[in-house]
Structure formats: structure tokens, C-alpha cells
Design a protein around this motif. Structure first.
Motif, PDB file in Angstrom:
ATOM      1  N   LEU A   1       0.841  -1.202   0.000  1.00  0.00           N
ATOM      2  CA  LEU A   1       0.000   0.000   0.000  1.00  0.00           C
ATOM      3  C   LEU A   1       0.875   1.251   0.000  1.00  0.00           C
ATOM      4  CD1 LEU A   1      -2.782   1.351   0.193  1.00  0.00           C
ATOM      5  CD2 LEU A   1      -2.643   1.099   2.680  1.00  0.00           C
ATOM      6  N   ALA A   2       1.954   1.228   0.753  1.00  0.00           N
ATOM      7  CA  ALA A   2       2.866   2.372   0.768  1.00  0.00           C
ATOM      8  C   ALA A   2       3.401   2.657  -0.628  1.00  0.00           C
ATOM      9  CB  ALA A   2       4.017   2.106   1.742  1.00  0.00           C
TER      10      ALA A   2
ATOM     11  N   ILE B   1       3.347   4.960   6.342  1.00  0.00           N
ATOM     12  CA  ILE B   1       3.016   3.535   6.489  1.00  0.00           C
ATOM     13  C   ILE B   1       4.268   2.726   6.805  1.00  0.00           C
ATOM     14  CG2 ILE B   1       2.128   1.503   5.306  1.00  0.00           C
ATOM     15  CD1 ILE B   1       0.328   3.358   3.678  1.00  0.00           C
ATOM     16  N   ARG B   2       5.357   3.012   6.115  1.00  0.00           N
ATOM     17  CA  ARG B   2       6.597   2.260   6.359  1.00  0.00           C
ATOM     18  C   ARG B   2       7.068   2.452   7.801  1.00  0.00           C
ATOM     19  NH1 ARG B   2       7.470   4.798   1.219  1.00  0.00           N
ATOM     20  NH2 ARG B   2       6.977   3.272  -0.411  1.00  0.00           N
TER      21      ARG B   2
ATOM     22  N   ALA C   1       5.132   3.101  10.412  1.00  0.00           N
ATOM     23  CA  ALA C   1       4.228   2.347  11.279  1.00  0.00           C
ATOM     24  C   ALA C   1       4.599   0.866  11.276  1.00  0.00           C
ATOM     25  CB  ALA C   1       2.789   2.534  10.819  1.00  0.00           C
ATOM     26  N   VAL C   2       4.894   0.335  10.099  1.00  0.00           N
ATOM     27  CA  VAL C   2       5.270  -1.077   9.994  1.00  0.00           C
ATOM     28  C   VAL C   2       6.567  -1.337  10.755  1.00  0.00           C
ATOM     29  CG1 VAL C   2       6.049  -2.866   8.391  1.00  0.00           C
ATOM     30  CG2 VAL C   2       4.047  -1.473   7.825  1.00  0.00           C
ATOM     31  N   ALA C   3       7.561  -0.482  10.558  1.00  0.00           N
ATOM     32  CA  ALA C   3       8.850  -0.681  11.225  1.00  0.00           C
ATOM     33  C   ALA C   3       8.690  -0.655  12.738  1.00  0.00           C
ATOM     34  CB  ALA C   3       9.837   0.393  10.776  1.00  0.00           C
ATOM     35  N   ARG C   4       7.869   0.268  13.233  1.00  0.00           N
ATOM     36  CA  ARG C   4       7.676   0.367  14.677  1.00  0.00           C
ATOM     37  C   ARG C   4       6.963  -0.881  15.206  1.00  0.00           C
ATOM     38  NH1 ARG C   4       7.895   4.469  18.435  1.00  0.00           N
ATOM     39  NH2 ARG C   4       8.521   5.971  16.821  1.00  0.00           N
ATOM     40  N   ALA C   5       5.945  -1.351  14.480  1.00  0.00           N
ATOM     41  CA  ALA C   5       5.196  -2.529  14.938  1.00  0.00           C
ATOM     42  C   ALA C   5       6.034  -3.793  14.852  1.00  0.00           C
ATOM     43  CB  ALA C   5       3.924  -2.680  14.110  1.00  0.00           C
ATOM     44  N   VAL C   6       6.822  -3.925  13.808  1.00  0.00           N
ATOM     45  CA  VAL C   6       7.689  -5.102  13.665  1.00  0.00           C
ATOM     46  C   VAL C   6       8.714  -5.137  14.796  1.00  0.00           C
ATOM     47  CG1 VAL C   6       9.517  -6.123  12.245  1.00  0.00           C
ATOM     48  CG2 VAL C   6       7.362  -5.396  11.189  1.00  0.00           C
ATOM     49  N   ALA C   7       9.273  -3.982  15.121  1.00  0.00           N
ATOM     50  CA  ALA C   7      10.250  -3.927  16.212  1.00  0.00           C
ATOM     51  C   ALA C   7       9.622  -4.317  17.544  1.00  0.00           C
ATOM     52  CB  ALA C   7      10.850  -2.527  16.295  1.00  0.00           C
ATOM     53  N   LEU C   8       8.360  -3.953  17.738  1.00  0.00           N
ATOM     54  CA  LEU C   8       7.659  -4.280  18.974  1.00  0.00           C
ATOM     55  C   LEU C   8       7.249  -5.750  19.009  1.00  0.00           C
ATOM     56  CD1 LEU C   8       6.664  -2.796  21.535  1.00  0.00           C
ATOM     57  CD2 LEU C   8       4.488  -2.420  20.355  1.00  0.00           C
ATOM     58  N   GLY C   9       6.876  -6.284  17.839  1.00  0.00           N
ATOM     59  CA  GLY C   9       6.475  -7.684  17.756  1.00  0.00           C
ATOM     60  C   GLY C   9       5.052  -7.914  18.223  1.00  0.00           C
ATOM     61  N   ASP C  10       4.602  -9.146  18.093  1.00  0.00           N
ATOM     62  CA  ASP C  10       3.240  -9.503  18.495  1.00  0.00           C
ATOM     63  C   ASP C  10       3.113  -9.709  19.994  1.00  0.00           C
ATOM     64  OD1 ASP C  10       1.917  -9.656  15.885  1.00  0.00           O
ATOM     65  OD2 ASP C  10       3.312 -11.299  15.528  1.00  0.00           O
ATOM     66  N   HIS C  11       4.210 -10.111  20.631  1.00  0.00           N
ATOM     67  CA  HIS C  11       4.169 -10.311  22.074  1.00  0.00           C
ATOM     68  C   HIS C  11       5.568 -10.135  22.654  1.00  0.00           C
ATOM     69  CE1 HIS C  11       5.225 -14.415  20.651  1.00  0.00           C
ATOM     70  NE2 HIS C  11       5.972 -14.428  21.744  1.00  0.00           N
ATOM     71  N   THR C  12       5.613  -9.967  23.946  1.00  0.00           N
ATOM     72  CA  THR C  12       6.866  -9.789  24.672  1.00  0.00           C
ATOM     73  C   THR C  12       6.929 -10.816  25.795  1.00  0.00           C
ATOM     74  OG1 THR C  12       6.781  -7.410  24.246  1.00  0.00           O
ATOM     75  CG2 THR C  12       8.252  -8.145  26.008  1.00  0.00           C
ATOM     76  N   VAL C  13       8.081 -11.435  25.992  1.00  0.00           N
ATOM     77  CA  VAL C  13       8.286 -12.354  27.109  1.00  0.00           C
ATOM     78  C   VAL C  13       8.709 -11.541  28.328  1.00  0.00           C
ATOM     79  CG1 VAL C  13       9.590 -14.321  27.977  1.00  0.00           C
ATOM     80  CG2 VAL C  13       8.908 -14.241  25.566  1.00  0.00           C
TER      81      VAL C  13
ATOM     82  N   MET D   1      -4.075  12.372   7.380  1.00  0.00           N
ATOM     83  CA  MET D   1      -4.757  11.840   8.552  1.00  0.00           C
ATOM     84  C   MET D   1      -5.342  10.454   8.280  1.00  0.00           C
ATOM     85  SD  MET D   1      -4.496  13.896  11.171  1.00  0.00           S
ATOM     86  CE  MET D   1      -2.778  13.875  10.614  1.00  0.00           C
ATOM     87  N   ALA D   2      -5.889  10.265   7.089  1.00  0.00           N
ATOM     88  CA  ALA D   2      -6.447   8.955   6.745  1.00  0.00           C
ATOM     89  C   ALA D   2      -5.367   7.888   6.749  1.00  0.00           C
ATOM     90  CB  ALA D   2      -7.132   9.025   5.381  1.00  0.00           C
ATOM     91  N   VAL D   3      -4.235   8.208   6.147  1.00  0.00           N
ATOM     92  CA  VAL D   3      -3.154   7.223   6.038  1.00  0.00           C
ATOM     93  C   VAL D   3      -2.584   6.880   7.410  1.00  0.00           C
ATOM     94  CG1 VAL D   3      -0.791   6.900   5.217  1.00  0.00           C
ATOM     95  CG2 VAL D   3      -2.542   7.748   3.665  1.00  0.00           C
ATOM     96  N   LYS D   4      -2.362   7.894   8.242  1.00  0.00           N
ATOM     97  CA  LYS D   4      -1.755   7.591   9.546  1.00  0.00           C
ATOM     98  C   LYS D   4      -2.697   6.754  10.402  1.00  0.00           C
ATOM     99  CE  LYS D   4       1.156   9.322  13.135  1.00  0.00           C
ATOM    100  NZ  LYS D   4       2.141  10.356  13.497  1.00  0.00           N
TER     101      LYS D   4
END
Length: 480
Positions: free
Chosen positions: A76-77, A113-114, A116-128, A158-161
Motif C-alpha cells: 500500500l505504501a 506507512i513504512r 508504522a510497519v517498522a515500529r510494529a515489527v520492532a515491537l512484535g506480536d508479544h513480549t516475554v 490523517m487517513a493514512v496515519k
């Protein structure tokens, strides 16, 4: 210019929308009618909510995980990069913001968008998490179907963010652009369909207050991210309150700019005017009220008039324009009403330069007076100037009324300016500058007072769309 058809998007497919009470979208540069407004029907809004809710319950988008969602968003980006020129034109036509500015916004949508993706990937789906028994995990789980309600002053940005951070978090969305600026959001929705986003993940409805109320009051909507006016924000909070829906509301603020005794008046005036006139004066964090020592008011007003006089006023589609029209006729009329109310209260009105007679132009305006009292945010190319008898008085004036988003302080002694700034009731304080951009990559700000609920900064935005769920084996042998 090709104007997109005003369609409703449900489950990745476009549908015709109804005519909206004989209202029209206009060219703010001329006042000419461009296209009849359209609205999604009650049934369409219900189906759009149902589609987003079903996508959440089904869980396909969530089960992909951040790594599986990322390729969709990165595609999409790339697509938005290709659409940047078209989006910039549509946004300039919808908002009155000069195309030199909308081109910057449109050109950065892909990178939003890129990021947002980079930040979410770095955070991951879960943390131990550290635990004696081991195996304790903290998961980030989307609340559910999410409503994204956009303003008209920066439509695509605003829509994209909002969409990027909702989707990367795993939350299916129902977008509702402002009825004054729907076109770029339609291109974004169409792009997600072209790229094969799963059904129900991205939906879009059109319309005004009635559509918005139906959307935010539905119990299947579990989170709402809205940017707009304070009255609209209050209405959303009232409608969503019975469902205890999560809210992030970025609303209005009459942001103060305090000019201290040691300020360089020429530089301060140039910066204040630059900030106040950005986006044709239609920027929620723009300086709105200038507060200065009483003895500096006259020379400061002279410097402000000089800076305003240099602005190139013209069509939002003209590359040379620095100040375009406001977005729609109602916005111009509200500014005129505020100007006359201030005049009636004793303010001295100074209109600078000549605005074109056609369209929704509002001449750059200063209002100078001891008392500046407005219930609603000034949202256009108008500044007020108010004298203060001491720094304490200036801070009291700055913190009065409809405030909370941003504040500005001008002075050559930065330590003194910072000491003043930290006392302002606002989420972001800038010293000797009025840029739109954040102060740093990790910037964060809360919405104080009546300026909203929540805050922004990329980490805050990402965090909003998900709740935290912890799981693990209980520790044996605990006394309670």
C-alpha cells in the motif's frame, strides 16, 4: 482533474452512495460546484460495521501477525507513492491548502506507512516478561472493529496515519472522511482493494453527522480515532460512552504564543505568521493568540502586519500560492462571525492585503484587544494580539479558555523561555519556532484540557489500537 466517484466501500467492493440532501462539493478557489455530495445509507453503514466486526471475529487478519500484515501495508505504501501527485491535487481542491503543502503530505504518505510497519515489527506480536516460573507473555491484541474519522484540513495524511496504525495492529477499520474532503480517502480504500487486503479489513462510509453518529454509537465499534472540532468530539464521546468505547480524540485549541520582553520582534512575528498561516490557517496546532508585554504590542503588530503583507494569496492549485482559501463556505462564515464578535467586544480589526473576491478566501487578519474571549477555536488565517502586564499575567492569559494542544514562547534567553513554556497547559511547547513537524523522532504529547482525549506521537498512536493481554503459568506456592 479526475474526481473519484463518491462510493461506499464494504468488504473490498465499491457501492453507489445516495445523494446527500442537495448539497455539493465546491471549488474553494472559485465557489463553483464540482460534484453533488453523497452519503452512505443507514443500511450501508450497518453493513460496513458488520464487515469490520466479522473480520475481527474471524481473526484472519490478526492471525497473520505483524510479519504477515507488513507485506500488505508495504505494498500500500508503494501504491500511495504512485498516487501522490493525484492525491496532492485532490487534497488541495478539497481543503484550500496550497498544493505545495499537499504535495509534501501526499509524498510522505508511503513513508508514514513504512514507519508504522517498522515500529510494529520492532515491537512484535508479544513480549516475554521476566518471571520466576518462566513463560509469561504480554500480547498486544486489537480491541475490535475500529472507526477512523478524518478531518478536512489534511485529508490523506490523517487517513493514512490512522489506517496504517490500525491495520498494522490487526484492527479492521471503517473509515469516514469529512464530507468536505472525501476524495483522497476513496483512492486509499480503492488501493487496498486492488492489493487484495482481506474482506472486511478496510471499509469506508460517506456522510455527515448522522452517519458519524450511527458509526460511533454502534456497540460493535470498539475503538474510535477522530481528529476534528471540539463540539464534534464531545458528540462522539456522548454517543460512544454507553458502550465504553476506547477513544482517541484530537480536537481544537486556541494555541497561545507568548512573546517575551527580550524577543527579536521581527523574527518572532515572521515565525508566528508562518505558523498561523500554514495550511491556509487550518492547522489545529497553529498559533492563534499572541500575548506580549503591553509596551511591545504596537511594534509587534507592525511586524506581524509586515510579515502578513508578504504572503502570496491565491488559488490552492497555484504552485506560487502561500495562502489559499479556507475549505468551504461555512468555514469562511464562521471566521467572519468570530471577527465581528471580537470587533463588537472592542477589538481593533486589521485586515492585511486583498483576498480574491470569488471563492472562500479570508484575508489575513489581526485582532488587537485587551479581552479575547471566544468559545470556539479560530481555524483560519486570523490572529489575535493581547497585552500582558507581566510574565505571570501572560501565562494566565495563555492558559485561559479553549486550550490544550500546543503553545509557543519567543525570547532570546532560551532558559527563561523554557521556564515560561513548561507552565503552559498544552501537550507540545515550541521555543522560537512554529513548524508543523514534531520536535524529535520520539516526540509524544497528551491532549490537555478541552483539546481532546489521548495524545499523539507514533508510539502513542500505535499503543491506542491494541489492548494488553498477559498469559502464563501461575506461580506455584503463593500465599494468596
Amino acid at each position: 482533474m479526475n474526481l473519484p466517484e463518491l462510493t461506499t466501500w464494504i468488504d473490498g467492493a465499491a457501492e453507489p452512495s445516495e445523494l446527500a440532501d442537495d448539497t455539493w462539493l465546491h471549488d474553494p478557489n472559485t465557489g463553483a460546484q464540482l460534484a453533488p455530495s453523497r452519503s452512505s445509507s443507514t443500511a450501508q453503514v450497518d453493513r460496513a460495521i458488520a464487515a469490520a466486526h466479522a473480520a475481527h471475529v474471524d481473526g484472519e487478519w490478526l492471525r497473520l501477525g505483524v510479519a504477515g500484515r507488513a507485506p500488505f501495508l508495504l505494498a500500500l505504501a508503494d501504491r500511495l507513492d504512485e498516487l501522490a501527485a493525484e492525491i496532492a491535487e485532490l487534497d488541495a481542491l478539497n481543503s484550500g491548502v496550497p498544493i505545495s503543502v499537499t504535495r509534501l503530505f501526499a509524498g510522505s504518505n508511503g513513508d508514514t506507512i513504512r514507519s508504522a510497519v517498522a515500529r510494529a515489527v520492532a515491537l512484535g506480536d508479544h513480549t516475554v516478561l521476566a518471571a520466576e516460573q518462566g513463560g509469561v507473555q504480554l500480547h498486544r491484541v486489537p480491541w475490535g472493529a475500529t472507526a477512523l474519522i478524518m478531518p478536512w484540513n489534511a485529508p490523506s495524511a490523517m487517513a493514512v496515519k490512522k489506517l496504517a496504525y490500525a491495520l498494522v495492529s490487526g484492527a479492521p477499520a471503517v473509515m469516514k472522511p469529512s464530507p468536505a474532503s472525501p476524495w483522497s480517502a476513496l483512492l486509499i480504500a480503492a488501493a487496498t482493494a486492488e492489493l487484495g487486503f482481506p474482506a472486511g479489513v478496510v471499509n469506508l462510509v460517506l456522510g455527515g453527522a448522522a452517519v458519524g453518529n450511527q458509526l460511533v454509537s454502534d456497540p460493535r465499534i470498539r475503538a474510535i480515532s477522530m481528529t476534528g472540532s471540539t463540539p464534534t468530539g464531545r458528540a462522539i464521546a456522548a454517543a460512544a460512552g454507553p458502550n465504553l468505547t476506547r477513544l482517541r480524540l484530537e480536537l481544537g485549541s486556541n494555541n497561545a504564543a507568548i512573546v517575551l520582553q527580550d524577543a527579536d520582534l521581527s523574527a518572532a512575528a515572521a515565525s508566528i505568521v508562518s505558523g498561523a498561516m500554514k495550511l491556509s490557517g487550518q492547522w489545529c496546532e497553529a498559533p492563534r493568540r499572541v500575548i506580549a508585554p503591553r509596551e511591545l504590542v504596537d511594534p509587534l503588530v507592525e511586524a506581524l502586519v509586515t510579515a502578513m503583507s508578504a504572503l502570496r494569496i491565491g488559488s490552492s492549485l497555484d504552485e506560487q500560492t502561500e495562502l489559499g482559501p479556507v475549505a468551504f463556505e461555512g468555514r469562511k462564515l464562521e471566521l467572519e462571525h468570530q471577527r465581528e464578535a471580537l470587533r463588537a467586544a472592542g477589538g481593533v480589526v486589521i485586515e492585511v492585503g486583498a483576498a480574491p473576491a470569488d471563492g472562500w478566501f479570508f484575508a489575513p487578519t489581526l485582532v488587537v484587544g485587551d479581552t479575547i474571549d471566544l468559545d470556539l477555536e479560530i481555524f483560519g488565517p486570523m490572529l489575535t494580539v493581547q497585552p500582558a502586564d507581566s510574565v505571570t499575567h501572560a501565562i494566565d492569559l495563555a492558559n485561559a479558555g479553549h486550550v490544550g494542544l500546543a503553545g509557543y514562547v519567543f525570547g532570546q534567553d532560551e532558559s527563561t523561555a523554557r521556564a515560561v513554556g513548561i507552565q503552559l497547559d498544552a501537550g507540545e511547547i515550541k521555543i522560537n519556532g512554529t513548524s508543523v513537524l514534531d520536535l524529535c523522532a520520539d516526540s509524544a504529547q497528551s491532549f490537555f484540557g478541552s483539546s481532546g482525549i489521548g495524545g499523539h506521537g507514533d508510539a502513542d498512536v500505535l499503543d491506542f489500537f491494541s489492548g494488553k493481554r498477559i498469559i502464563g503459568t501461575d506461580k506455584p506456592g503463593l500465599p494468596l
